[in-house]
Design an enzyme around this catalytic site. Structure first.
Site, PDB file in Angstrom:
ATOM      1  N   PRO A  80      -0.900 -28.880   4.798  1.00 54.27           N
ATOM      2  CA  PRO A  80       0.289 -29.690   4.539  1.00 54.27           C
ATOM      3  C   PRO A  80       1.493 -28.778   4.326  1.00 54.27           C
ATOM      4  O   PRO A  80       1.404 -27.796   3.583  1.00 54.27           O
ATOM      5  CB  PRO A  80      -0.048 -30.465   3.260  1.00 54.27           C
ATOM      6  CG  PRO A  80      -1.423 -30.085   2.874  1.00 54.27           C
ATOM      7  CD  PRO A  80      -1.903 -29.005   3.766  1.00 54.27           C
ATOM      8  N   HIS A  81       2.585 -29.086   5.008  1.00 52.28           N
ATOM      9  CA  HIS A  81       3.759 -28.221   4.932  1.00 52.28           C
ATOM     10  C   HIS A  81       5.022 -29.040   5.141  1.00 52.28           C
ATOM     11  O   HIS A  81       4.982 -30.103   5.745  1.00 52.28           O
ATOM     12  CB  HIS A  81       3.662 -27.110   5.977  1.00 52.28           C
ATOM     13  CG  HIS A  81       3.563 -27.620   7.376  1.00 52.28           C
ATOM     14  ND1 HIS A  81       2.371 -28.070   7.916  1.00 52.28           N
ATOM     15  CD2 HIS A  81       4.487 -27.765   8.344  1.00 52.28           C
ATOM     16  CE1 HIS A  81       2.579 -28.462   9.164  1.00 52.28           C
ATOM     17  NE2 HIS A  81       3.858 -28.292   9.450  1.00 52.28           N
TER      18      HIS A  81
END
Length: 151
Positions: free
Chosen positions: A65-66
């Site tokens: 997740p970014h």
């Protein structure tokens, strides 16, 4: 640049107990907000917006997740092992047990891509994932990943 400056030991945890991807993003946002001194709701909105574009579950039990966060001046990350694998809508449908969370400023996109490439290279090293999954402590989990890793 040394990846250990982006993902630090104090931003590593094991045993995060969540049951869905969206609950995971909420918990990650709260922890990132505290760790990096940023508003957790800002982090959550950014992570959710990115996830809606397509899953960050990259396969083999890994998610990354970014998101870009306004005001961040350098990439920061967290390394998390979930208490139980969860459905992250990964491309291979394998439940996710490890997440690499990356937050960066709009001006750090190039640097961020280098960090992603370094993570991918490390995970391809023989035995790294197996060791991370067997780690009994946060220190061991972190060390199994970070050992001699440079971006």
């Amino acid at each position: 640049m040394n990846l250990s400056n982006i993902i630090r030991p104090e931003h590593t945890l094991i045993g995060l107990s969540v049951t869905t991807k969206w609950r995971a993003l909420q918990a990650i946002s709260e922890k990132a907000g505290k760790a990096f001194g940023i508003d957790s709701q800002t982090v959550l909105k950014a992570l959710e917006s990115r996830e809606k574009l397509g899953s960050t579950g990259i396969g083999n039990g890994i998610a990354v997740p970014h998101a870009a966060i306004d005001g961040m001046t350098s990439p920061r990350g967290m390394l998390i092992r979930f208490a139980q694998p969860l459905d992250f809508d990964a491309i291979d449908d394998i439940p996710t047990d490890i997440a690499f969370v990356l937050l960066f400023g709009e001006n750090n996109r190039g640097e961020y891509l280098n960090v992603l490439a370094a993570i991918a290279r490390r995970l391809q090293s023989e035995g790294v994932l197996a060791a991370m999954r067997k780690a009994r402590s946060v220190d061991e989990f972190y060390s199994d990943f970070i050992a001699d890793l440079r971006v």
